[in-house]
Structures are given as structure tokens and as C-alpha cells.
Design an enzyme around this catalytic site. Structure first.
Site, mmCIF file in Angstrom:
data_model
loop_
_atom_site.group_PDB
_atom_site.id
_atom_site.type_symbol
_atom_site.label_atom_id
_atom_site.label_comp_id
_atom_site.label_asym_id
_atom_site.label_seq_id
_atom_site.Cartn_x
_atom_site.Cartn_y
_atom_site.Cartn_z
ATOM 1 N NE ARG A 66 -3.898 1.699 2.589
ATOM 2 C CZ ARG A 66 -4.439 3.066 3.309
ATOM 3 N NH1 ARG A 66 -3.781 2.188 5.026
ATOM 4 N NH2 ARG A 66 -5.018 3.640 3.289
ATOM 5 C CG ASP A 71 6.656 7.093 -3.707
ATOM 6 O OD1 ASP A 71 6.800 8.039 -3.415
ATOM 7 O OD2 ASP A 71 7.284 6.299 -3.804
ATOM 8 N N GLY A 76 4.700 10.309 -8.483
ATOM 9 C CA GLY A 76 5.250 9.338 -9.127
ATOM 10 C C GLY A 76 6.175 8.549 -7.652
ATOM 11 C CG ASP A 78 8.878 11.383 -5.248
ATOM 12 O OD1 ASP A 78 7.804 10.959 -5.150
ATOM 13 O OD2 ASP A 78 8.612 12.452 -5.522
ATOM 14 C CB SER A 80 6.650 12.409 -2.406
ATOM 15 O OG SER A 80 6.000 11.667 -2.986
ATOM 16 C CD GLU A 88 3.869 12.813 -1.518
ATOM 17 O OE1 GLU A 88 3.219 10.905 -1.223
ATOM 18 O OE2 GLU A 88 4.051 13.173 -2.051
ATOM 19 C CG ASN A 94 -1.077 9.410 2.814
ATOM 20 O OD1 ASN A 94 -0.295 8.095 1.854
ATOM 21 N ND2 ASN A 94 0.249 10.014 2.026
ATOM 22 N N PRO A 164 -7.442 7.199 -3.814
ATOM 23 C CG PRO A 164 -8.390 5.058 -5.184
ATOM 24 C CD PRO A 164 -7.130 6.106 -4.909
ATOM 25 C CG HIS A 194 -8.634 -3.469 -1.598
ATOM 26 N ND1 HIS A 194 -9.655 -2.626 -1.668
ATOM 27 C CD2 HIS A 194 -7.177 -2.865 -1.191
ATOM 28 C CE1 HIS A 194 -9.011 -1.432 -2.071
ATOM 29 N NE2 HIS A 194 -7.434 -1.293 -0.875
ATOM 30 C CG ASP A 239 -9.412 -12.572 0.579
ATOM 31 O OD1 ASP A 239 -11.120 -12.994 0.577
ATOM 32 O OD2 ASP A 239 -9.732 -12.758 -0.095
ATOM 33 C CB THR A 242 -7.987 -16.608 1.079
ATOM 34 O OG1 THR A 242 -8.196 -15.628 0.055
ATOM 35 C CG2 THR A 242 -8.475 -17.650 0.658
HETATM 36 C C1 HEM Z 1 -9.164 1.476 -6.273
HETATM 37 C C2 HEM Z 1 -8.699 1.829 -5.204
HETATM 38 C C3 HEM Z 1 -8.446 2.078 -3.425
HETATM 39 C C4 HEM Z 1 -9.050 2.235 -2.966
HETATM 40 C C5 HEM Z 1 -10.662 3.680 -2.654
HETATM 41 C C6 HEM Z 1 -8.580 2.028 -1.535
HETATM 42 C C7 HEM Z 1 -8.293 2.147 0.018
HETATM 43 C C8 HEM Z 1 -7.729 1.906 0.472
HETATM 44 C C9 HEM Z 1 -8.991 1.432 2.338
HETATM 45 C C10 HEM Z 1 -9.333 2.702 2.488
HETATM 46 C C11 HEM Z 1 -7.830 0.603 3.317
HETATM 47 C C12 HEM Z 1 -7.971 0.637 4.207
HETATM 48 C C13 HEM Z 1 -7.010 1.734 4.722
HETATM 49 C C14 HEM Z 1 -7.286 1.724 6.456
HETATM 50 O O1 HEM Z 1 -8.895 1.565 6.461
HETATM 51 O O2 HEM Z 1 -6.720 1.432 7.397
HETATM 52 C C15 HEM Z 1 -6.480 -0.008 1.494
HETATM 53 C C16 HEM Z 1 -6.150 -0.827 2.044
HETATM 54 C C17 HEM Z 1 -5.298 -1.792 1.350
HETATM 55 N N1 HEM Z 1 -5.331 -1.356 0.069
HETATM 56 FE FE1 HEM Z 1 -6.253 -0.027 -1.166
HETATM 57 N N2 HEM Z 1 -7.248 1.110 -2.410
HETATM 58 C C18 HEM Z 1 -7.237 1.054 -3.518
HETATM 59 C C19 HEM Z 1 -6.463 0.460 -4.712
HETATM 60 C C20 HEM Z 1 -5.450 0.123 -3.832
HETATM 61 C C21 HEM Z 1 -4.152 -0.390 -4.612
HETATM 62 C C22 HEM Z 1 -3.887 -0.213 -6.258
HETATM 63 C C23 HEM Z 1 -3.010 -1.069 -3.749
HETATM 64 C C24 HEM Z 1 -1.732 -2.156 -4.520
HETATM 65 C C25 HEM Z 1 -1.913 -1.833 -5.399
HETATM 66 C C26 HEM Z 1 -3.912 -0.725 -2.721
HETATM 67 C C27 HEM Z 1 -3.216 -2.197 -1.009
HETATM 68 C C28 HEM Z 1 -3.766 -1.927 -0.127
HETATM 69 C C29 HEM Z 1 -3.425 -2.504 0.697
HETATM 70 C C30 HEM Z 1 -1.946 -4.017 0.281
HETATM 71 C C31 HEM Z 1 -4.320 -2.707 1.494
HETATM 72 C C32 HEM Z 1 -4.030 -2.910 2.902
HETATM 73 C C33 HEM Z 1 -3.000 -2.650 4.058
HETATM 74 C C34 HEM Z 1 -2.412 -2.611 5.170
HETATM 75 O O3 HEM Z 1 -3.333 -3.904 5.569
HETATM 76 O O4 HEM Z 1 -1.797 -1.978 6.089
HETATM 77 N N3 HEM Z 1 -5.360 -0.635 -2.422
HETATM 78 N N4 HEM Z 1 -7.084 0.389 0.929
#
Ligand code: HEM
Length: 319
Positions: A66, A71, A76, A78, A80, A88, A94, A164, A194, A239, A242
């Protein structure tokens, strides 16, 4: 314009100029084995430090993935996002990033071996690939092209509109991803991240209304309501099936209306993205597509050549 020799010559000059410009761009691209001469052991040292850190704290693997996403989408890839406050890091999306200690461990190890050579941006990209390999049980792996340099800007204000929200609809998701050169299908595929990690109850509260969001499976909605009573500080698995394995099951969950965030579930509800969700329920198709989309994400807006700097400490710009 006439077709005489002068016109021909100017066309030729234009062609030569474009080729020259192209070769400059090509030179500025990332390459495999970038540190072959400057720090031959770079990849071995980083891989070993990242794996040790992930063995100490498994939850950091999702965190690192994440961090890399956050980043790359702002200025980009980088590094940051690694800069300490004011930066940031102060922007709301973040606030819940975690896993920074993995990047710190790798940076400490590489600075001992080759001081001032390997960028924090390259370490973040590599750490993310190593995390994906581990989370997918070795099924999703690739060689990361290297040569990124570290950025000189990090401001909370620059994050607005670039990352997003969990409540985003497909139109917003598409536009944010298109803004960094990623297609709608790549957006769907990368959402497959996710398939691991957790979200705070806060991020799902908008769906736990009375009655709950109609696109939530009723039994799953009840379980979430138990885990996330109003104002709860708890985290829930992204998820439900799994939770620690990066795999195609995320897309099967969406079909069963068991996506956690609004931004997950809408991918199955929207007529354009619904077939993309179905396509990636195949393990082979998802693994290949995720690898390719990650490679593309890791290339977004990179600084190369003499741009930016190589930070001595990932938390701070060089003095
Ligand atoms: C499509 C739009 C996306 C939205 C709206 C989004 C939003 C979020 C949100 C709200 C969380 C939970 C944050 C929290 O409440 O602590 C999260 C967790 C996460 N996101 Fe996304 N995300 C998106 C795309 C992505 C992408 C593209 C990746 C990586 C390629 C990603 C990887 C992750 C991971 C691995 C977690 C879990 C992090 C952890 O367990 O510490 N997400 N995301």
C-alpha cells in the site's frame, strides 16, 4: 506545403530530432541490474533485509504494498510518501499506512554496504515486489527495473484528489487511475491487492447503515456489524475468505457481494467493470495481470538520471 527538396529536408530534420528525443527518453528509463557496477550486491542485500523484516512482522507485507501505491500516485514513485511530517504523511489517506520499518531496515543495510547509491524509491519498489511474492506464495513474481531517484517535494496538499476514497464510485476510480496512465482494467486488477491486509471499521461505516448497503451479502453485513459497532477502532480483513493470501479469491468475493469497501463492491456492480471482475476470478489470468499492472504502477512518473537525489535517510531530504 509543396513536395520540393526543402520540404523533404525539413521532414527529415524533424524525424532526426524526434529520434534524438526518443533516445533521450529511452536512456532515462529504468533498467534491470541498474546497480551492477555501482553496488553489485544491492539486490541481494535489500532482498535479505526485506525478507527478515517481513518474517518479524507478517502484517507489514500488505502495508508495504500500500505504501508503494500511495507513493506512486502522488508525484510518481519517488519515495515522497516516506518523508516525515510535515509531508504527504499528514494527508488523511496516509494516516493508516504501516510497514515503514521494512523500508528502513533495507535502507540501513544497503547504506552500510554502498552508502549514497541506492534510492529509497527503488527500495520501496523492490520491497513491494518481495511482499507480493511472499503474499502470493511465490506465484506472482517479477524482476523490478531500477534506477529511480528520490523526489525533493512532499506535501499533504498534493495528495488531495490523487488517492481514492473507500466510498469512491467507478467513475471516480477510473479518473484517478487514468490520471496516472493506468487503464480501467488495470484499476480493477490492482484493486485485487485488497485480497490481503486490513481496513479500519471507519472505512466501511458508510455501508453499515440500517438497513445495510443493499450490495452487501446480508450474512456478511451482519458479521461486519458485529465486528464494527458504531465508532469502533477495530480493523477488519479486506478479504473475508483468504485474508493473508494475495489471490483471485478477492474477485470471487465481489461476485458473492462480499467486497469490504464500497470501492471494491462497485467493481462488480458497474456494467463496464463487472466482466473484468469475472475475468480475474481465474488464478492464472489474475496472477499474470497483477504482475503486469504492478510493473506499470512502479514506473509512474519516476525520476531518473540526475533528477532528484539519493536520500541518505528515507525519512528526510538531504540537507
Ligand atoms: C481502487 C482504489 C482503492 C481504494 C479506494 C483503496 C482504499 C483503501 C482503504 C480505505 C484501505 C484501508 C485503510 C484503513 O482504513 O486503514 C486500504 C487498504 C489497503 N490497500 Fe487500498 N485502495 C485502493 C487501491 C489499492 C491499490 C491499487 C493497492 C495496491 C496495489 C492497494 C493496496 C492496499 C493494501 C495492501 C491495503 C491493506 C494495508 C494494510 O493492511 O496495512 N489499494 N485501501
Amino acid at each position: 506545403m509543396g513536395g520540393g527538396p526543402t520540404a523533404m529536408l525539413s521532414v527529415l530534420a524533424l524525424l532526426v530530432a524526434s529520434l534524438a528525443a526518443l533516445s533521450t527518453t529511452v536512456q532515462a528509463q529504468l533498467v534491470e541490474n541498474f546497480y551492477r557496477t555501482s553496488c553489485p550486491s544491492a539486490e541481494t542485500v535489500i532482498t535479505s533485509a526485506v525478507n527478515s523484516a517481513l518474517n518479524r512482522r507478517a502484517a507489514s507485507a500488505a502495508g508495504v504494498l500500500r505504501i508503494h501505491f500511495h507513493d506512486c500516485f502522488v508525484h510518481g514513485c519517488d519515495a515522497s510518501v516516506l518523508i516525515d511530517s510535515p509531508s504527504e504523511k499528514d494527508a488523511p489517506p496516509n494516516g493508516s499506512l504501516q510497514g515503514f520499518e521494512v523500508i528502513d531496515a533495507a535502507k540501513t543495510a544497503i547504506e552500510k554496504r554502498c552508502p549514497g547509491i541506492v534510492s529509497c524509491a527503488d527500495i520501496t519498489a523492490m520491497a513491494s515486489q518481495i511482499a507480493v511474492k511472499k503474499l502470493s506464495g511465490g506465484k506472482i513474481t517479477w524482476k523490478v527495473p531500477l534506477g529511480r531517484r528520490d523526489g525533493l517535494v512532499s506535501s499533504a496538499a498534493d495528495v488531495a484528489g490523487k488517492l481514492p476514497a473507500p466510498t469512491a464510485n467507478v467513475a471516480t476510480l477510473k479518473s484517478i487511475f487514468a490520471g496516472v496512465g493506468l487503464t480501467t482494467e488495470e484499476m480493477v486488477v490492482l484493486s485485487g491487492a485488497h485480497s490481503v491486509g486490513v481496513a479500519s471499521c471507519r472505512a466501511v461505516q458508510n455501508r453499515l447503515t440500517t438497513p445495510p448497503d443493499a450490495t452487501l451479502d446480508p450474512t456478511y453485513a451482519q458479521a461486519l456489524q458485529r465486528q464494527c459497532p458504531a465508532g469502533s477502532p477495530n480493523n477488519v480483513n479486506l478479504d473475508v475468505t483468504t485474508p493473508t493470501r494475495l489471490d483471485e479469491v478477492y474477485f470471487k468475493n465481489l461476485q458473492a457481494r462480499k467486497g469490504l469497501l464500497t470501492s471494491d463492491q462497485v467493481l462488480h456492480e458497474d456494467p463496464e467493470t463487472k466482466p473484468m471482475v469475472a475475468k480475474h476470478t481465474s488464478q492464472g489470468v489474475f496472477n499474470e495481470a497483477f504482475k503486469n499492472a504492478m510493473r506499470k504502477m512502479s514506473d509512474i512518473g519516476v525520476l531518473t538520471g540526475s533528477a532528484g537525489e539519493i536520500r541518505a535517510n528515507c525519512h528526510r531530504f538531504n540537507a
